[in-house]
Scaffold this active site. Structure first.
Site, PDB file in Angstrom:
ATOM      1  N   ASP A  63     -12.882  84.493 -57.423  1.00 28.75           N
ATOM      2  CA  ASP A  63     -12.356  84.434 -58.779  1.00 28.75           C
ATOM      3  C   ASP A  63     -12.542  83.053 -59.405  1.00 28.75           C
ATOM      4  OD1 ASP A  63     -10.508  83.214 -57.106  1.00 28.75           O
ATOM      5  OD2 ASP A  63      -8.980  84.747 -57.358  1.00 28.75           O
ATOM      6  N   ASN A 132       3.065  87.778 -54.746  1.00 28.31           N
ATOM      7  CA  ASN A 132       3.402  89.120 -55.255  1.00 28.31           C
ATOM      8  C   ASN A 132       2.463  90.187 -54.683  1.00 28.31           C
ATOM      9  OD1 ASN A 132       1.058  88.582 -56.615  1.00 28.31           O
ATOM     10  ND2 ASN A 132       1.959  88.575 -58.666  1.00 28.31           N
ATOM     11  N   HIS A 134      -0.831  89.899 -54.529  1.00 33.34           N
ATOM     12  CA  HIS A 134      -2.158  89.958 -55.148  1.00 33.34           C
ATOM     13  C   HIS A 134      -3.257  89.514 -54.184  1.00 33.34           C
ATOM     14  CE1 HIS A 134      -1.632  85.659 -56.916  1.00 33.34           C
ATOM     15  NE2 HIS A 134      -2.680  85.576 -56.136  1.00 33.34           N
ATOM     16  N   GLU A 139      -3.619  91.479 -59.812  1.00 34.22           N
ATOM     17  CA  GLU A 139      -2.166  91.438 -59.852  1.00 34.22           C
ATOM     18  C   GLU A 139      -1.581  92.836 -59.610  1.00 34.22           C
ATOM     19  OE1 GLU A 139      -0.732  88.709 -59.775  1.00 34.22           O
ATOM     20  OE2 GLU A 139      -1.212  87.330 -61.398  1.00 34.22           O
TER      21      GLU A 139
HETATM   22  C1  GLP Z   1      -4.472  82.279 -56.001  1.00 41.26           C
HETATM   23  C2  GLP Z   1      -5.858  82.809 -55.675  1.00 41.26           C
HETATM   24  C3  GLP Z   1      -5.813  83.783 -54.539  1.00 41.26           C
HETATM   25  C4  GLP Z   1      -5.021  83.199 -53.383  1.00 41.26           C
HETATM   26  C5  GLP Z   1      -3.593  83.025 -53.826  1.00 41.26           C
HETATM   27  C6  GLP Z   1      -2.687  82.472 -52.734  1.00 41.26           C
HETATM   28  O1  GLP Z   1      -3.786  83.007 -56.947  1.00 41.26           O
HETATM   29  N1  GLP Z   1      -6.515  83.403 -56.786  1.00 41.26           N
HETATM   30  O2  GLP Z   1      -7.158  84.073 -54.149  1.00 41.26           O
HETATM   31  O3  GLP Z   1      -5.088  84.035 -52.259  1.00 41.26           O
HETATM   32  O4  GLP Z   1      -3.598  82.120 -54.904  1.00 41.26           O
HETATM   33  O5  GLP Z   1      -2.785  81.082 -52.716  1.00 41.26           O
HETATM   34  P1  GLP Z   1      -2.184  80.106 -51.644  1.00 41.26           P
HETATM   35  O6  GLP Z   1      -3.114  80.173 -50.501  1.00 41.26           O
HETATM   36  O7  GLP Z   1      -2.217  78.768 -52.299  1.00 41.26           O
HETATM   37  O8  GLP Z   1      -0.817  80.583 -51.326  1.00 41.26           O
END
Ligand code: GLP
Length: 243
Positions: A63, A132, A134, A139
């Site tokens: 993304d 959440n 995702h 989402e």
């Molecule tokens: C972001 C990314 C996701 C990632 C998520 C969790 O929203 N787009 O790909 O998995 O955060 O992030 P973290 O690893 O910082 O908890």
């Protein structure tokens, strides 16, 4: 879907690294799909430190924020450059991320899907888990048939990612993400989850009903998924998982 529990963040990262290096030994030109966030940082550190030859590997990021230039420090272009690409010998032409500055986001999403197809699809997709539930930026409520597209970020996701920006107001409201169907087409998927703040989400992901309001549950229908949990992330799922 297989789930494994390891002692800590470092061990989780090491297991992911050893799977990637085994794949690249067999197939140096493999196509990887890559995540951002805090979770994969140690995995990238180990990958960089290993000196593995990444010349022929091809990568697609999951993304990117919409409206951020690649030079913006909060962009995923900048993140990838900082933590991986500038430190390894990957060929620049083999690196792919959605263009967050595209004047035509719909065309950009189609182009991204086509580029993945033209590369022969994703061999190994590595991803994290949002609080959440995702995956990528898909989402809660995202249909499992979704493909690469523009999405609106939930307030919770924007808050969680504000630490990469000066303030919440600076976090973009939209992003381009691979869709859930795009993710599920990867031949192999590795999910990394660490930390106590993810424990409840992990429990809903593994033990709750398959549901669009926990996007990660879509992974349970894929034939080759390994979820690597550190002990803090696994703390709510009891002894059902081998350690
Ligand atoms: C972001 C990314 C996701 C990632 C998520 C969790 O929203 N787009 O790909 O998995 O955060 O992030 P973290 O690893 O910082 O908890």
């Amino acid at each position: 879907m297989k789930v494994t529990r390891v002692h800590n963040h470092e061990a989780m990262s090491a297991q992911a690294f050893s799977m990637v290096s085994a794949l690249l030994e067999k197939r140096p030109e493999a196509v990887l799909a890559l995540p951002t966030g805090s979770t994969p940082l140690e995995f990238y550190r180990q990958l960089v430190g290993s000196g593995l030859d990444l010349r022929r590997v091809r990568t697609f990021n999951l993304d990117e924020y919409l409206g951020l230039p690649g030079e913006h420090p909060g962009s995923y272009h900048a993140y990838m450059e900082r933590y991986l690409f500038s430190q390894v010998n990957i060929a620049p032409d083999n690196i792919h991320l959605p263009n967050g500055m595209t004047p035509d986001p719909v065309a950009e999403c189609l182009r991204y899907e086509e580029a993945i197809r033209a590369a022969g699809g994703v061999d190994m997709l590595i991803l994290g888990l949002g609080h959440n539930g995702h995956i990528g930026f898909n989402e809660p409520g995202t249909p499992w048939s979704s493909r690469t597209r523009v999405v609106r970020l939930s307030p919770r996701t924007r808050r969680a990612n504000a630490r990469f920006f000066g303030s919440l107001a600076q976090v973009p409201r939209e992003a381009i993400t691979m869709g859930i169907a795009t993710i599920l087409e990867a031949r192999q998927i590795i999910m990394l989850v660490s930390g106590p703040d993810k424990a409840e989400t992990v429990d809903r992901f593994l033990n709750g009903p398959l549901a669009v309001d926990v996007p990660a549950t879509a992974l349970r229908s894929h034939p080759d998924v390994l979820v690597i949990l550190d002990s803090a992330a696994a703390s709510r799922v009891g002894n059902a998982i081998p350690s």
